[in-house]
Design an enzyme around this catalytic site. Sequence first.
Site, PDB file in Angstrom:
ATOM      1  N   GLU A 109     -51.632 -43.716 -23.765  1.00  0.00           N
ATOM      2  CA  GLU A 109     -51.257 -43.766 -22.362  1.00  0.00           C
ATOM      3  C   GLU A 109     -51.285 -45.221 -21.893  1.00  0.00           C
ATOM      4  O   GLU A 109     -52.299 -45.902 -22.027  1.00  0.00           O
ATOM      5  CB  GLU A 109     -52.236 -42.933 -21.531  1.00  0.00           C
ATOM      6  CG  GLU A 109     -52.021 -42.989 -20.037  1.00  0.00           C
ATOM      7  CD  GLU A 109     -53.117 -42.269 -19.268  1.00  0.00           C
ATOM      8  OE1 GLU A 109     -52.933 -42.019 -18.075  1.00  0.00           O
ATOM      9  OE2 GLU A 109     -54.171 -41.964 -19.869  1.00  0.00           O
ATOM     10  N   GLU A 161     -54.237 -41.630  -8.319  1.00  0.00           N
ATOM     11  CA  GLU A 161     -55.463 -41.002  -8.799  1.00  0.00           C
ATOM     12  C   GLU A 161     -56.525 -41.180  -7.708  1.00  0.00           C
ATOM     13  O   GLU A 161     -57.142 -42.233  -7.614  1.00  0.00           O
ATOM     14  CB  GLU A 161     -55.933 -41.651 -10.100  1.00  0.00           C
ATOM     15  CG  GLU A 161     -55.037 -41.369 -11.289  1.00  0.00           C
ATOM     16  CD  GLU A 161     -55.612 -41.917 -12.580  1.00  0.00           C
ATOM     17  OE1 GLU A 161     -55.444 -41.270 -13.631  1.00  0.00           O
ATOM     18  OE2 GLU A 161     -56.222 -43.014 -12.555  1.00  0.00           O
TER      19      GLU A 161
END
Length: 375
Positions: free
Chosen positions: A157, A240
């Site tokens: 990622e 997030e």
Amino acid sequence: MQPSRHPVRRMRALCGALLTTLVALAALLTGAAASQADTTICEEFGSTTIQGRYVVQNNRWGTSATQCISVTNSGFRIVQADGSVPTNGAPKSYPSVFNGCHYTNCSPGTNLPAQLSSISSAPSGISYSYVSGAVYDAAYDIWLDPTPRTDGVNRTEIMIWFNRVGSVQPVGSTVGSATVGGRQWQVWSGNNGGNDVLSFVAPSAIDSWNFDVMDFVRQAVSRGLAQNNWYLTSIQAGFEPWQNGAGLAVNSFSSTVNLGGGTPGGPGTPAACKVSYGTSVWQDGFTADVTVSNTGSSPVNGWNLAFTLPSGQRITNAWNATVSSSTGAVTATNAAHNASIAPGGQVSFGFQGFYSGSFVRPAAFSLNGTACTSA
């Protein structure tokens, strides 16, 4: 004569009142239509599509508290973000918009997954709106895997932190800094227990930016966290949040992955190579003259040479190449005048720096992701 004017005056007044009412009604209906155009999603993993090509997802996985997003034609806004989680752990969610595939949910008409070596460019644009009174990061995610998988977690990622507010930090630890896409970033690397994570943190908030995703992919390849025969599976942008988050918004998002049409030997394409690393060393300082030879049969048009500086060494300036980091993992990128290397040809660049301890040369080099022999 005077009384005959009264009916006309009354008629004008009535017409004016009627016109005012119609204008107000039209505005009301337009507002109602605009309101109805937005879709509100509160389901944990609820999603919808926008523009017929992207998926917007609520993606609440770290808390049972309610989170709702209002989806527009160009992005989304968090309208409810209850609860909080400790800032020394994972966030509570990742509301986002994406191109590609996420746990078998693939965006309409996407050409992802695509092998990295087949991608000539991946232009993208993003615009964020931020709020105060919350703890969060604005995260742009790029997912890579050795296989063209469309389900589950990928191997690597890449995270681009456009902004962070509060005492939160990426997975792992800092490994230096890098210039990518013409911007300076603090680089973090680590593993979250499920996948490797390479993060690029902006020194100050970026509201909007247009860039090429492949610039960051090449960083992962040069650092050994991906290979050119791996696959790009999805490109995502969102937030997030750890605490609160209502009002955060992705105003707009665009993502295109251009396949084919790349130049053989271009950035991201393997190339056979040999590197000569000559040095001049004095107490605490040194210069390095690097010659990159194309030992393959195809031209190299645009190159990235990756290597790792031994501990204690730091680059202070360079010439004939742009150097992405001053310590640790380094990527040298061609200048405009030396981008092409013909078969059997070579280019040179150099840099100056200082060191502590014993002077040691880098152990290995790779050109556009392919290991080179050393001379």
